[in-house]
Scaffold this active site. Structure first.
Site, PDB file in Angstrom:
ATOM      1  N   GLU A  48       0.822  -1.217   0.000  1.00 57.54           N
ATOM      2  CA  GLU A  48       0.000   0.000   0.000  1.00 57.54           C
ATOM      3  C   GLU A  48       0.852   1.262   0.000  1.00 57.54           C
ATOM      4  O   GLU A  48       1.944   1.282   0.577  1.00 57.54           O
ATOM      5  CB  GLU A  48      -0.867   0.022   1.264  1.00 57.54           C
ATOM      6  CG  GLU A  48      -1.828  -1.130   1.317  1.00 57.54           C
ATOM      7  CD  GLU A  48      -2.434  -1.347   2.697  1.00 57.54           C
ATOM      8  OE1 GLU A  48      -3.597  -1.730   2.753  1.00 57.54           O
ATOM      9  OE2 GLU A  48      -1.738  -1.141   3.709  1.00 57.54           O
ATOM     10  N   LYS A  74       3.730   6.897   2.924  1.00 61.17           N
ATOM     11  CA  LYS A  74       4.365   5.686   3.458  1.00 61.17           C
ATOM     12  C   LYS A  74       4.128   4.553   2.487  1.00 61.17           C
ATOM     13  O   LYS A  74       3.047   4.444   1.901  1.00 61.17           O
ATOM     14  CB  LYS A  74       3.775   5.336   4.832  1.00 61.17           C
ATOM     15  CG  LYS A  74       4.379   4.060   5.424  1.00 61.17           C
ATOM     16  CD  LYS A  74       3.983   3.872   6.875  1.00 61.17           C
ATOM     17  CE  LYS A  74       2.639   3.212   7.043  1.00 61.17           C
ATOM     18  NZ  LYS A  74       2.364   2.854   8.444  1.00 61.17           N
ATOM     19  N   THR A  91       5.402  -9.567   8.968  1.00 58.95           N
ATOM     20  CA  THR A  91       4.094  -9.321   8.353  1.00 58.95           C
ATOM     21  C   THR A  91       4.053  -7.905   7.776  1.00 58.95           C
ATOM     22  O   THR A  91       3.543  -7.702   6.671  1.00 58.95           O
ATOM     23  CB  THR A  91       2.985  -9.476   9.415  1.00 58.95           C
ATOM     24  OG1 THR A  91       3.051 -10.810   9.943  1.00 58.95           O
ATOM     25  CG2 THR A  91       1.607  -9.230   8.834  1.00 58.95           C
ATOM     26  N   ARG A  99       3.854   4.498  16.014  1.00 58.45           N
ATOM     27  CA  ARG A  99       2.728   5.417  15.763  1.00 58.45           C
ATOM     28  C   ARG A  99       1.376   4.723  15.907  1.00 58.45           C
ATOM     29  O   ARG A  99       0.393   5.322  16.340  1.00 58.45           O
ATOM     30  CB  ARG A  99       2.885   6.139  14.416  1.00 58.45           C
ATOM     31  CG  ARG A  99       2.563   5.355  13.121  1.00 58.45           C
ATOM     32  CD  ARG A  99       1.058   5.258  12.843  1.00 58.45           C
ATOM     33  NE  ARG A  99       0.712   5.036  11.468  1.00 58.45           N
ATOM     34  CZ  ARG A  99      -0.041   4.016  11.029  1.00 58.45           C
ATOM     35  NH1 ARG A  99      -0.504   3.098  11.864  1.00 58.45           N
ATOM     36  NH2 ARG A  99      -0.340   3.928   9.753  1.00 58.45           N
ATOM     37  N   GLN A 116       3.494  -6.091  16.879  1.00 65.42           N
ATOM     38  CA  GLN A 116       2.941  -4.832  17.398  1.00 65.42           C
ATOM     39  C   GLN A 116       2.687  -4.869  18.905  1.00 65.42           C
ATOM     40  O   GLN A 116       2.487  -3.825  19.534  1.00 65.42           O
ATOM     41  CB  GLN A 116       1.595  -4.487  16.707  1.00 65.42           C
ATOM     42  CG  GLN A 116       1.566  -4.577  15.193  1.00 65.42           C
ATOM     43  CD  GLN A 116       2.558  -3.646  14.525  1.00 65.42           C
ATOM     44  OE1 GLN A 116       2.717  -2.492  14.938  1.00 65.42           O
ATOM     45  NE2 GLN A 116       3.248  -4.125  13.506  1.00 65.42           N
ATOM     46  N   ASP A 140      -2.240 -15.570  22.517  1.00 66.21           N
ATOM     47  CA  ASP A 140      -1.953 -15.773  21.092  1.00 66.21           C
ATOM     48  C   ASP A 140      -2.162 -17.256  20.814  1.00 66.21           C
ATOM     49  O   ASP A 140      -1.918 -18.096  21.690  1.00 66.21           O
ATOM     50  CB  ASP A 140      -0.491 -15.379  20.787  1.00 66.21           C
ATOM     51  CG  ASP A 140      -0.201 -15.229  19.301  1.00 66.21           C
ATOM     52  OD1 ASP A 140       0.078 -14.096  18.863  1.00 66.21           O
ATOM     53  OD2 ASP A 140      -0.234 -16.254  18.571  1.00 66.21           O
ATOM     54  N   GLY A 145      -7.685  -6.014  11.904  1.00 60.68           N
ATOM     55  CA  GLY A 145      -8.510  -6.043  10.687  1.00 60.68           C
ATOM     56  C   GLY A 145      -8.270  -4.757   9.923  1.00 60.68           C
ATOM     57  O   GLY A 145      -8.753  -3.698  10.315  1.00 60.68           O
ATOM     58  N   ASP A 146      -7.472  -4.829   8.852  1.00 56.38           N
ATOM     59  CA  ASP A 146      -7.137  -3.591   8.151  1.00 56.38           C
ATOM     60  C   ASP A 146      -7.038  -3.794   6.646  1.00 56.38           C
ATOM     61  O   ASP A 146      -6.277  -3.131   5.970  1.00 56.38           O
ATOM     62  CB  ASP A 146      -5.832  -2.986   8.714  1.00 56.38           C
ATOM     63  CG  ASP A 146      -4.638  -3.928   8.597  1.00 56.38           C
ATOM     64  OD1 ASP A 146      -4.838  -5.064   8.144  1.00 56.38           O
ATOM     65  OD2 ASP A 146      -3.522  -3.516   8.944  1.00 56.38           O
ATOM     66  N   SER A 170      -9.520   0.547  14.185  1.00 56.02           N
ATOM     67  CA  SER A 170      -8.279   1.146  13.666  1.00 56.02           C
ATOM     68  C   SER A 170      -7.812   0.425  12.401  1.00 56.02           C
ATOM     69  O   SER A 170      -7.744  -0.804  12.369  1.00 56.02           O
ATOM     70  CB  SER A 170      -7.201   1.032  14.741  1.00 56.02           C
ATOM     71  OG  SER A 170      -5.914   1.148  14.186  1.00 56.02           O
ATOM     72  N   VAL A 171      -7.509   1.197  11.375  1.00 58.94           N
ATOM     73  CA  VAL A 171      -6.873   0.607  10.182  1.00 58.94           C
ATOM     74  C   VAL A 171      -5.525   1.261   9.894  1.00 58.94           C
ATOM     75  O   VAL A 171      -4.731   0.751   9.118  1.00 58.94           O
ATOM     76  CB  VAL A 171      -7.785   0.695   8.928  1.00 58.94           C
ATOM     77  CG1 VAL A 171      -8.994  -0.210   9.078  1.00 58.94           C
ATOM     78  CG2 VAL A 171      -8.208   2.120   8.625  1.00 58.94           C
TER      79      VAL A 171
HETATM   80  P1  NAD Z   1       2.406 -10.505  13.476  1.00 61.62           P
HETATM   81  O1  NAD Z   1       2.226 -11.490  12.360  1.00 61.62           O
HETATM   82  O2  NAD Z   1       3.769 -10.203  13.969  1.00 61.62           O
HETATM   83  O3  NAD Z   1       1.526 -10.975  14.732  1.00 61.62           O
HETATM   84  C1  NAD Z   1       0.215 -11.452  14.639  1.00 61.62           C
HETATM   85  C2  NAD Z   1      -0.024 -12.467  15.747  1.00 61.62           C
HETATM   86  O4  NAD Z   1      -1.410 -12.845  15.728  1.00 61.62           O
HETATM   87  C3  NAD Z   1       0.791 -13.755  15.586  1.00 61.62           C
HETATM   88  O5  NAD Z   1       1.591 -13.970  16.726  1.00 61.62           O
HETATM   89  C4  NAD Z   1      -0.291 -14.837  15.414  1.00 61.62           C
HETATM   90  O6  NAD Z   1       0.082 -16.084  15.986  1.00 61.62           O
HETATM   91  C5  NAD Z   1      -1.468 -14.204  16.127  1.00 61.62           C
HETATM   92  N1  NAD Z   1      -2.778 -14.751  15.773  1.00 61.62           N
HETATM   93  C6  NAD Z   1      -3.254 -15.100  14.541  1.00 61.62           C
HETATM   94  N2  NAD Z   1      -4.522 -15.559  14.652  1.00 61.62           N
HETATM   95  C7  NAD Z   1      -4.857 -15.478  15.979  1.00 61.62           C
HETATM   96  C8  NAD Z   1      -6.029 -15.780  16.724  1.00 61.62           C
HETATM   97  N3  NAD Z   1      -7.095 -16.283  16.127  1.00 61.62           N
HETATM   98  N4  NAD Z   1      -6.029 -15.548  18.057  1.00 61.62           N
HETATM   99  C9  NAD Z   1      -4.921 -15.065  18.694  1.00 61.62           C
HETATM  100  N5  NAD Z   1      -3.775 -14.769  18.034  1.00 61.62           N
HETATM  101  C10 NAD Z   1      -3.743 -14.973  16.691  1.00 61.62           C
HETATM  102  O7  NAD Z   1       1.660  -9.172  12.992  1.00 61.62           O
HETATM  103  P2  NAD Z   1       1.785  -7.689  13.598  1.00 61.62           P
HETATM  104  O8  NAD Z   1       2.861  -6.923  12.925  1.00 61.62           O
HETATM  105  O9  NAD Z   1       1.743  -7.743  15.083  1.00 61.62           O
HETATM  106  O10 NAD Z   1       0.420  -7.077  13.041  1.00 61.62           O
HETATM  107  C11 NAD Z   1      -0.825  -7.600  13.481  1.00 61.62           C
HETATM  108  C12 NAD Z   1      -1.933  -7.046  12.624  1.00 61.62           C
HETATM  109  O11 NAD Z   1      -2.037  -5.638  12.840  1.00 61.62           O
HETATM  110  C13 NAD Z   1      -1.698  -7.219  11.126  1.00 61.62           C
HETATM  111  O12 NAD Z   1      -2.903  -7.687  10.543  1.00 61.62           O
HETATM  112  C14 NAD Z   1      -1.369  -5.838  10.627  1.00 61.62           C
HETATM  113  O13 NAD Z   1      -1.765  -5.647   9.297  1.00 61.62           O
HETATM  114  C15 NAD Z   1      -2.152  -4.983  11.595  1.00 61.62           C
HETATM  115  N6  NAD Z   1      -1.626  -3.634  11.752  1.00 61.62           N
HETATM  116  C16 NAD Z   1      -2.519  -2.626  11.844  1.00 61.62           C
HETATM  117  C17 NAD Z   1      -2.085  -1.330  12.012  1.00 61.62           C
HETATM  118  C18 NAD Z   1      -3.070  -0.230  12.156  1.00 61.62           C
HETATM  119  O14 NAD Z   1      -2.698   0.948  12.071  1.00 61.62           O
HETATM  120  N7  NAD Z   1      -4.313  -0.529  12.438  1.00 61.62           N
HETATM  121  C19 NAD Z   1      -0.708  -1.042  12.066  1.00 61.62           C
HETATM  122  C20 NAD Z   1       0.190  -2.104  12.015  1.00 61.62           C
HETATM  123  C21 NAD Z   1      -0.277  -3.406  11.856  1.00 61.62           C
END
Ligand code: NAD
Length: 358
Positions: free
Chosen positions: A66, A79, A94, A122, A150, A171, A236-237, A302-303
């Protein structure tokens, strides 16, 4: 350390991952999260003057890439960010990102920065800024569901900005929970590892869902969510990627960043396109109420929006002026005579150019 001094040639400050890590430690994680939240809040308070567009997404079976642009009329920013849920199985992240600020007046870039760490910072700062106005007053406990990249940032921001004292982790991968618990040791929080999402939310006033799965998932089902909680739904984004049962959305007052983007990517993609939502900038400016009743369920869908990245880059740009934590990057051709681009190239030839006659 490098100084941000004017030079004959326009060099662009570049903040590498190494420099970003040094910058975060130099400022301190919690003070920097508070600093980022204050820049994001001040930009949200001047929301109406920004150029806004839903991010430009290129989807594939594996994930999404994106671009997230915005401008306040003086500075332009964007970004580049990806989201590839299956990456971690191959030892890749990820989410990775980098970003840029440019001077609207002449179009020249003024900052290039890594944004993988900065996005985590952020996103966490935004979550906590929003929880400050939506979570029950005096919240002490958060359930952190999804303990990936995160999760520690989210938790520490809630401590630094909202006064969180307890976090309950879950998790589906116990290894991720063990990593998160180990990383949070020493940050002054009571950390409890749980065996299910149901167990994690026990006694929590704030529930953060931050999982990664490119499908409609149900991380929280309706019966798990009691009255009065604040849900901070981060994961969820993307179209087709949600975390909450639709019934929870119908019981919640929903707050979003930019509805035009959230309706495509957020939890509310599961609802009618005219389902009422409140824009969070309106709460921050006092134009709309935040939490208004003890039993109300508030949901921050939040997305991640471009203005948050713009604010974060703006914050970094201000910080490197005094810390010098950047490399000057030879990114712009910038010939002495702006119309003699070819001459600049020609003068750099290792051997004088000899014309071949036919
Ligand atoms: P990551 O892959 O490092 O971590 C995700 C974790 O979720 C993993 O440890 C996985 O085992 C766990 N998981 C998967 N399904 C699960 C379930 N049913 N129950 C419990 N745990 C489960 O990813 P990340 O970098 O931490 O990002 C997480 C999500 O946040 C991504 O989808 C990313 O796109 C989103 N994100 C959103 C924003 C925003 O601004 N809203 C910013 C950054 C990331």
């Amino acid at each position: 350390m490098t100084q941000l001094a004017p030079s004959a040639k326009a060099l662009v400050p570049f903040v590498s991952v190494d420099h970003m890590m040094k910058l975060i430690h130099h400022i301190g994680i919690e003070p920097m999260l508070r600093g980022l939240a204050s820049y994001i809040e001040s930009d949200f308070k001047r929301w109406e003057l920004f150029d806004k567009t839903p991010r430009v997404a290129s989807h594939s079976a594996e994930g999404v890439i994106e671009l997230m642009p915005t401008s306040d009329g003086e500075v332009y920013g964007f970004k580049y960010v990806n989201g590839h849920p299956k990456n971690t199985a191959e030892g890749l992240q990820t989410v990775t990102a980098f970003g840029l600020l440019a001077d609207v007046g002449n179009g020249y870039p003024v900052l290039l920065s890594e944004m993988t760490l900065l996005t985590a910072m952020r996103t966490a700062a935004t979550s906590a800024l929003v929880a400050r106005v939506l979570a029950p007053k005096g919240s002490t406990t958060m359930a952190m569901i999804g303990n990936g990249a995160q999760s520690e940032f989210q938790t520490i921001a809630m401590k630094a900005i909202c006064g969180l004292t307890h976090v309950r982790l879950f998790d589906t991968d116990p290894g991720a929970t063990a990593k998160c618990a180990a990383n949070l040791a020493g940050y002054g929080l009571h950390v409890t590892a749980c065996n299910s999402a149901q167990e994690a939310i026990l006694g929590a006033q704030i529930i953060t869902t931050c999982t990664a799965d490119k499908q409609y998932a149900t991380i929280l089902s309706d019966n798990m969510v009691g009255a009065g909680v604040h849900i901070n739904a981060i994961g969820g984004d993307c179209p087709g990627k949600t975390e909450l049962a639709p019934a929870i959305l119908h019981r919640s007052d929903i707050f979003v960043e930019y509805p035009e983007q959230t309706r495509i990517e957020g939890e509310i993609q599961q609802l009618a396109p005219d389902h009422p939502v409140t824009e969070i900038w309106q709460v921050l400016t006092g134009q709309a109420p935040g939490r208004s009743a003890d039993k109300q369920i508030t949901l921050f869908d939040s997305v991640g929006f471009a203005i948050e990245d713009f604010s974060a880059l703006r914050y970094v740009r201000d910080q490197i002026k005094t810390t010098g934590l950047f490399h000057p990057l030879d990114l712009l051709a910038d010939p002495d005579d702006p119309r003699d681009l070819f001459g600049m190239l020609d003068r750099a030839a290792p051997h004088p150019h000899v014309a071949s006659a036919k």
